[in-house]
Design an enzyme around this catalytic site. Structure first.
Site, PDB file in Angstrom:
ATOM      1  N   HIS A   1     -12.212  41.903 -26.534  1.00 16.92           N
ATOM      2  CA  HIS A   1     -12.901  42.721 -25.532  1.00 16.92           C
ATOM      3  C   HIS A   1     -12.729  42.021 -24.190  1.00 16.92           C
ATOM      4  CE1 HIS A   1     -16.939  44.770 -24.187  1.00 16.92           C
ATOM      5  NE2 HIS A   1     -15.946  44.982 -23.357  1.00 16.92           N
TER       6      HIS A   1
ATOM      7  N   CYS B   1     -20.733  39.664 -30.055  1.00 13.58           N
ATOM      8  CA  CYS B   1     -22.031  40.280 -29.751  1.00 13.58           C
ATOM      9  C   CYS B   1     -22.740  39.485 -28.655  1.00 13.58           C
ATOM     10  CB  CYS B   1     -22.897  40.334 -31.008  1.00 13.58           C
ATOM     11  SG  CYS B   1     -24.488  41.128 -30.739  1.00 13.58           S
TER      12      CYS B   1
END
Length: 598
Positions: free
Chosen positions: A413, A344
């Site tokens: 990611h 995050c």
């Protein structure tokens, strides 16, 4: 011949006959618009409800200027949830209880049904989705579709045949007694406390002890046990699962719907499951809020019956809270895996050491992983980014360590925290990391918007693919990938998808006024991504890339054009087709801006 319509660099290539200008586009929409309100946007780019400003082509001379934050609606005011009814009916009346209201005269809700009905907003339809699906509607006369299941005496009706056939479709509800214990801090975490004691004494974590003992089959008080025990051996000591006995999940070659904050809610996941998503995961939940028994945070853990391979994602930055939370969930909810959010990028999470912050705090990260593994009976997975800084990737170093810590799956990611969602994902780096992760499966994530993107991703060494923004822009992407085709979906089919979402939303959030407006707000958040989709039949070059901004274009029918609008008022018009007119005091600003493109 020069084109009549100038297309900016970075915009998608659309057939010339469909291109138009901003003025003509909005003039066309206004000609078919049926609104109650006569207030029209003045076109000011700074207006909160207007479109995002046009993407500015970056010049070399701009290099020294301060970088502008993209993708976040930083100016969005934080408002408390709105109430759209002046007086609400008491739950004891809605649920038609035999006993009187517990609060008596001190109750702040209405007890007169006739008085409530005189101020209640008009019903939206004479058909109630909840009543038609389950045989009864728990919202009774407060339902915005109440005429479908209330008698002339305003009593709630039941279809007994449907009631007998219907079963509970949602699991992982928060038990009231558990919530009371959490709020009073009476819940005990013996597994977490045992692990934390070993950490405080500087001894080997429990997960390592179990690995040492798993082959020989020693008990806890055996000669090789590094921790001396006091007292009798309990059932827990005897039956405690070894790592090789934990529940196994076959993650390989699956399509994984990413845990998406705000938009990745249960109704949206149901839509994606229909289109072929294999793995789903709940929205990121803060472990401290779960330990405090917050109802809103526990709602993120709910699981629909259609989610056959489901996990929850936890965010935290300390071994004690994360381990206790893992033990709490292990005992009280039904999941197939638990995921740690270490990717995050938002400041609120990063600055306190969570999310991407864990990637630079390897000692704490290791303690968190081993602690959670020691109390979980299901696999533990981790989601990370390439690193924190743009040109300083550290994921490859972490992956080799995480293999030793005992994670069951790593999702990478292909961008750093600094990049957020701008520029292309680095799939070459993901490929390198996938080889380092072997035999632990590694999923790649980033820029998947077509089956061709998925095919290129599968050419790397990844074990599977995670889809995030691509699913928000076109949830039928999972079908395209599995069938190896481009789907030129019609505007009518897309509207049917939205209708299904609203029905699922009414089932999840409620069919009373508050539930309808909550469903509307989540629908509008999703429409802020759906408007970025460009129909296949309009493209000059297939497929559309995720970093290409749609220019102004006319669709093949009015609805297709309306769905292409990036103006909030047009999204509201679409919501009114499905959920009726908005209340007078309704307001909405999206959490994300379409100018996340770069």
């Amino acid at each position: 011949m020069e084109s009549l319509v100038e297309v900016q660099r970075g915009a998608a290539a659309i057939k010339e006959q469909f291109l138009t200008t901003k003025e003509k586009f909005h003039e066309f929409l206004a000609s078919g618009r049926l609104r109650q309100s006569t207030d029209e946007a003045d076109g000011d780019s700074e207006e909160p409800s207007g479109e995002p400003e046009q993407k500015r082509v970056r010049l070399d001379s701009d290099g020294d200027k301060k970088k502008k934050k993209r993708g976040q609606n930083k100016s969005r005011p934080h408002v408390k949830p709105q109430s759209y009814e002046d007086r609400r009916l008491c739950p004891s009346i809605v649920q038609e209880r035999d006993t009187k209201c517990f609060y008596g005269e001190k109750c702040r809700f209405l007890h007169d049904v006739s008085e409530y009905m005189s101020t209640k907003a008009a019903d939206l339809s004479d058909q109630c989705y909840l009543f038609n699906s389950f045989g009864w509607c728990q919202y009774g006369v407060t339902c915005r579709f109440a005429k479908a299941h209330t008698s002339p005496e305003l009593k709630n009706l039941r279809n007994q045949d449907l009631c007998r056939r219907s079963t509970d479709t949602v699991r992982n509800l928060l038990d009231k007694e558990l919530q009371r214990r959490l709020r009073k801090k009476q819940e005990r975490f013996p597994g977490a406390e045992a692990y934390l004691k070993t950490v405080s004494r500087g001894e080997k974590p429990a997960s390592n002890q179990e690995e040492n003992l798993s082959g020989a089959g020693h008990t806890q008080d055996g000669a090789d046990a590094p921790v001396k025990t006091v007292g009798p051996i309990t059932d827990t000591d005897i039956i405690k699962l070894r790592p090789c006995e934990k529940k196994q999940v076959d993650f390989r070659d699956k399509l994984y719907l990413a845990p998406l904050t705000t938009c990745g809610n249960l109704p949206f996941r149901r839509v994606c499951k229909r289109f072929g998503a294999d793995i789903t995961c709940g929205e990121m939940a803060m472990c401290t809020n779960l330990l405090q028994g917050q109802t809103s945070e526990w709602a993120l853990l709910k699981r629909h019956a259609s989610e056959d391979l489901f996990g929850v994602q936890l965010e935290g930055c300390f071994p004690d809270t994360m381990t206790r939370c893992a033990e709490l969930l292990n005992q009280n909810i039904d999941v197939d895996f638990v995921d740690i959010n270490s990717g995050c990028p938002i400041d609120l999470v990063y600055k306190k050491g969570g999310g991407c912050g864990l990637m630079t705090r390897t000692s704490k990260f290791e303690q968190i992983v081993k602690g959670m593994n020691s109390v979980l009976d299901v696999p533990l997975t981790v989601k990370i980014r390439t690193g924190v800084q743009q040109n300083c990737s550290i994921a490859h170093k972490l992956i080799t360590e995480m293999k030793k810590w005992g994670v069951s799956l790593i999702t990478l990611h292909g961008r750093s925290r600094e990049q957020r969602y701008t520029k292309s994902a680095d799939w070459e780096y993901i490929d390198t990391c996938s080889k380092l992760a072997t035999p632990v499966p590694l999923f790649g994530n980033g820029d998947i918007l077509s089956y061709e993107d998925a095919m290129k991703a599968r050419e790397t060494g990844v074990s599977g693919i995670m889809v995030a923004r691509g699913a928000l822009i076109k949830p039928w992407l999972f079908t395209e990938i599995k069938e190896n085709r481009h789907w030129d979906i019609s505007s009518g089919e897309r509207l049917d998808i939205l209708r299904d979402f609203t029905n699922y939303g009414l089932e999840h959030w409620g069919s009373d006024t508050q539930g309808v407006e909550k469903t509307r707000s989540f629908l509008l958040e999703w429409l802020s991504f759906l408007c970025r989709y460009i129909p296949v039949g309009l493209l000059e070059r297939v497929p559309q890339k995720i970093n290409e901004r749609p220019p102004f274009y006319m669709g093949r029918d009015y609805m297709e054009s309306l769905m292409a609008s990036q103006h909030v008022d047009d999204w509201i018009q679409i919501s009114e087709m499905l959920l009726g007119p908005v209340p007078k005091n309704f307001s909405f600003l999206p959490k994300h801006k379409a100018n996340a493109y770069k």
